[in-house]
Scaffold this active site. Structure first.
Site, PDB file in Angstrom:
ATOM      1  N   TYR A 138       0.842  -1.208   0.000  1.00 17.24           N
ATOM      2  CA  TYR A 138       0.000   0.000   0.000  1.00 17.24           C
ATOM      3  C   TYR A 138       0.873   1.252   0.000  1.00 17.24           C
ATOM      4  O   TYR A 138       0.661   2.165  -0.817  1.00 17.24           O
ATOM      5  CB  TYR A 138      -0.902  -0.024   1.226  1.00 17.24           C
ATOM      6  CG  TYR A 138      -1.715   1.235   1.442  1.00 17.24           C
ATOM      7  CD1 TYR A 138      -2.779   1.550   0.603  1.00 17.24           C
ATOM      8  CD2 TYR A 138      -1.423   2.098   2.498  1.00 17.24           C
ATOM      9  CE1 TYR A 138      -3.535   2.702   0.806  1.00 17.24           C
ATOM     10  CE2 TYR A 138      -2.174   3.248   2.712  1.00 17.24           C
ATOM     11  CZ  TYR A 138      -3.225   3.551   1.861  1.00 17.24           C
ATOM     12  OH  TYR A 138      -3.963   4.688   2.066  1.00 17.24           O
TER      13      TYR A 138
HETATM   14  P1  NDP Z   1     -13.046   4.528   1.867  1.00 17.86           P
HETATM   15  O1  NDP Z   1     -12.816   3.080   1.702  1.00 17.86           O
HETATM   16  O2  NDP Z   1     -13.902   5.023   2.976  1.00 17.86           O
HETATM   17  O3  NDP Z   1     -13.613   5.142   0.504  1.00 17.86           O
HETATM   18  C1  NDP Z   1     -12.936   4.832  -0.688  1.00 17.86           C
HETATM   19  C2  NDP Z   1     -13.598   5.521  -1.845  1.00 17.86           C
HETATM   20  O4  NDP Z   1     -12.854   5.175  -3.037  1.00 17.86           O
HETATM   21  C3  NDP Z   1     -15.023   5.061  -2.063  1.00 17.86           C
HETATM   22  O5  NDP Z   1     -15.815   6.158  -2.448  1.00 17.86           O
HETATM   23  C4  NDP Z   1     -14.892   4.065  -3.220  1.00 17.86           C
HETATM   24  O6  NDP Z   1     -16.051   4.039  -4.045  1.00 17.86           O
HETATM   25  C5  NDP Z   1     -13.743   4.666  -4.001  1.00 17.86           C
HETATM   26  N1  NDP Z   1     -13.089   3.705  -4.886  1.00 17.86           N
HETATM   27  C6  NDP Z   1     -12.456   2.547  -4.554  1.00 17.86           C
HETATM   28  N2  NDP Z   1     -12.001   1.932  -5.659  1.00 17.86           N
HETATM   29  C7  NDP Z   1     -12.355   2.724  -6.709  1.00 17.86           C
HETATM   30  C8  NDP Z   1     -12.178   2.642  -8.113  1.00 17.86           C
HETATM   31  N3  NDP Z   1     -11.532   1.624  -8.675  1.00 17.86           N
HETATM   32  N4  NDP Z   1     -12.662   3.648  -8.890  1.00 17.86           N
HETATM   33  C9  NDP Z   1     -13.329   4.696  -8.348  1.00 17.86           C
HETATM   34  N5  NDP Z   1     -13.532   4.829  -7.021  1.00 17.86           N
HETATM   35  C10 NDP Z   1     -13.060   3.855  -6.221  1.00 17.86           C
HETATM   36  O7  NDP Z   1     -11.594   5.190   1.952  1.00 17.86           O
HETATM   37  P2  NDP Z   1     -11.033   6.502   2.681  1.00 17.86           P
HETATM   38  O8  NDP Z   1     -12.004   7.597   2.590  1.00 17.86           O
HETATM   39  O9  NDP Z   1     -10.479   6.111   3.984  1.00 17.86           O
HETATM   40  O10 NDP Z   1      -9.767   6.818   1.753  1.00 17.86           O
HETATM   41  C11 NDP Z   1      -9.773   7.778   0.723  1.00 17.86           C
HETATM   42  C12 NDP Z   1      -8.348   7.968   0.245  1.00 17.86           C
HETATM   43  O11 NDP Z   1      -7.537   8.383   1.338  1.00 17.86           O
HETATM   44  C13 NDP Z   1      -7.701   6.700  -0.294  1.00 17.86           C
HETATM   45  O12 NDP Z   1      -6.899   7.022  -1.411  1.00 17.86           O
HETATM   46  C14 NDP Z   1      -6.854   6.205   0.855  1.00 17.86           C
HETATM   47  O13 NDP Z   1      -5.769   5.439   0.425  1.00 17.86           O
HETATM   48  C15 NDP Z   1      -6.410   7.532   1.454  1.00 17.86           C
HETATM   49  N6  NDP Z   1      -6.007   7.487   2.855  1.00 17.86           N
HETATM   50  C16 NDP Z   1      -6.870   7.077   3.829  1.00 17.86           C
HETATM   51  C17 NDP Z   1      -6.454   7.031   5.146  1.00 17.86           C
HETATM   52  C18 NDP Z   1      -7.343   6.550   6.250  1.00 17.86           C
HETATM   53  O14 NDP Z   1      -6.828   6.300   7.349  1.00 17.86           O
HETATM   54  N7  NDP Z   1      -8.631   6.433   6.035  1.00 17.86           N
HETATM   55  C19 NDP Z   1      -5.096   7.477   5.530  1.00 17.86           C
HETATM   56  C20 NDP Z   1      -4.279   7.894   4.423  1.00 17.86           C
HETATM   57  C21 NDP Z   1      -4.733   7.908   3.148  1.00 17.86           C
HETATM   58  P3  NDP Z   1     -16.994   2.741  -4.176  1.00 17.86           P
HETATM   59  O15 NDP Z   1     -17.427   2.354  -2.804  1.00 17.86           O
HETATM   60  O16 NDP Z   1     -18.095   3.216  -5.065  1.00 17.86           O
HETATM   61  O17 NDP Z   1     -16.137   1.679  -4.810  1.00 17.86           O
END
Ligand code: NDP
Length: 246
Positions: free
Chosen positions: A154
Site C-alpha cells: 500500500y
Molecule cells: P473509503 O474506503 O472510505 O472510501 C474509498 C472511496 O474510493 C469510495 O468512495 C470508493 O467508491 C472509491 N473507490 C475505490 N475503488 C475505486 C475505483 N476503482 N474507482 C473509483 N472509485 C473507487 O476510503 P477513505 O475515505 O479512507 O480513503 C480515501 C483515500 O484516502 C484513499 O486514497 C486512501 O488510500 C487515502 N487514505 C486514507 C487514510 C485513512 O486512514 N482512512 C489514511 C491515508 C490515506 P466505491 O465504494 O463506489 O467503490
C-alpha cells in the site's frame, strides 16, 4: 463561505469516507461537484442529495479509475454537464494490509491498478482536459514516512502517487495548473477501521501527538484550502495531515 465559487470540481471515490466529506465541504464553498464512485451508487446518490439539500450543485458519475476508457468517459461526461473541470481531486483508493510474504500477485496487482494506474489515468486526462489555472490534489498516506509492517505494498503505491505529483507539477506549470498531494494519517473511515481491533487502533492512534484518529473533515479542510486560489503558490508538495505522526 465562497472560496470555490463557480469552480467545477471532480472528486474520485466520493461516495464514502474522506471523498464524500470533501465533496460536501467543497460544495458548501460554492463549487459544482462531480461525485465519482465505482460501486457504491446508493452512497454516491446520498452524497449528491445531501449537497443539493444544502443548496449546492452536484452529480454522481460512475467510473472505475483503473479503467482508462471509463476515466476518459468520466472526464467527457463531466465536461459535457458542467462545461469544464477546474479542480481534480484524486481520492479513490484501496488498502490491502498483509505482510509482504503473504501478499498475493492478485493483491499486488489490484492495489497498483487502482491506486497507481487510477491516479495515472486521471492525471493523463487532466493534462489536456483540466482548465487552465486549474488545480490537482492527489491522496498519499503518512505511511510513506514511517515503516509499519503489513503496509508495504500500500505504501509503495502511494510513494508512486507522490513522485507522479512532484514531476507532474513541473509539467503542468506552463498552463498555470498546481499539483499537490495530501498525506493523511490514520483517519476514521471504513478503509482504515475495517478488520482492526481496538488495540491496533489505539496503538496506531498513539503514533501521533494527539493520541487519536484523524476525522474526515480534518482532511477535507486541507483539500479545500489546496483547491482554493489562496494556495496558488503551492505546487509539487506533499502535505502531511496527520497530527505530527511523521
Ligand atoms: P473509503 O474506503 O472510505 O472510501 C474509498 C472511496 O474510493 C469510495 O468512495 C470508493 O467508491 C472509491 N473507490 C475505490 N475503488 C475505486 C475505483 N476503482 N474507482 C473509483 N472509485 C473507487 O476510503 P477513505 O475515505 O479512507 O480513503 C480515501 C483515500 O484516502 C484513499 O486514497 C486512501 O488510500 C487515502 N487514505 C486514507 C487514510 C485513512 O486512514 N482512512 C489514511 C491515508 C490515506 P466505491 O465504494 O463506489 O467503490
Amino acid at each position: 463561505m465562497n472560496r470555490l465559487n463557480n469552480k467545477v470540481v471532480l472528486i474520485t471515490g466520493a461516495s464514502r469516507g474522506i471523498g464524500a466529506a470533501t465533496a460536501k465541504m467543497i460544495a458548501s464553498e460554492g463549487a459544482k461537484v462531480i461525485v465519482n464512485y465505482a460501486g457504491s451508487q446508493a452512497e454516491a446518490d446520498k452524497t449528491v442529495q445531501e449537497i443539493k439539500d444544502a443548496g449546492g450543485d452536484a452529480i454522481a458519475l460512475k467510473a472505475d479509475v483503473s479503467k482508462v476508457n471509463e476515466v476518459t468517459a468520466l472526464f467527457d461526461a463531466a465536461i459535457a454537464h458542467y462545461g469544464r473541470i477546474d479542480v481534480l481531486i484524486n481520492n479513490a483508493g484501496i488498502m490491502i494490509t498483509k505482510m509482504l510474504k503473504d501478499t498475493t500477485d492478485e493483491d499486488f496487482t489490484r492495489q497498483f491498478e487502482i491506486n497507481v494506474r487510477g491516479t495515472f489515468n486521471t492525471l493523463r486526462e487532466a493534462a489536456t482536459k483540466l482548465a487552465d489555472n486549474g488545480t490537482i490534489i492527489s491522496t498519499s498516506t503518512t505511511l510513506t514516512r514511517v515503516m509499519v509492517p503489513t503496509y508495504g505494498t500500500y505504501a509503495a503505491t502511494k510513494a508512486a502517487v507522490e513522485q507522479m505529483t512532484r514531476v507532474f507539477a513541473k509539467e503542468m506549470g506552463a498552463r498555470g495548473i498546481t499539483v499537490n498531494a495530501v498525506a493523511p494519517g490514520p483517519t476514521s473511515t471504513e478503509l482504515y477501521l475495517k478488520g482492526k481491533s481496538a488495540e491496533v487502533i489505539a496503538r496506531q492512534a498513539a503514533l501521533n501527538a494527539f493520541n487519536r484518529l484523524g476525522e474526515v473533515d480534518e482532511i477535507a479542510k486541507v483539500i479545500v484550502f489546496l483547491a482554493s486560489d489562496d494556495a496558488k503558490w503551492i505546487s509539487g508538495q506533499i502535505i502531511g495531515v496527520n497530527g505530527a505522526m511523521a
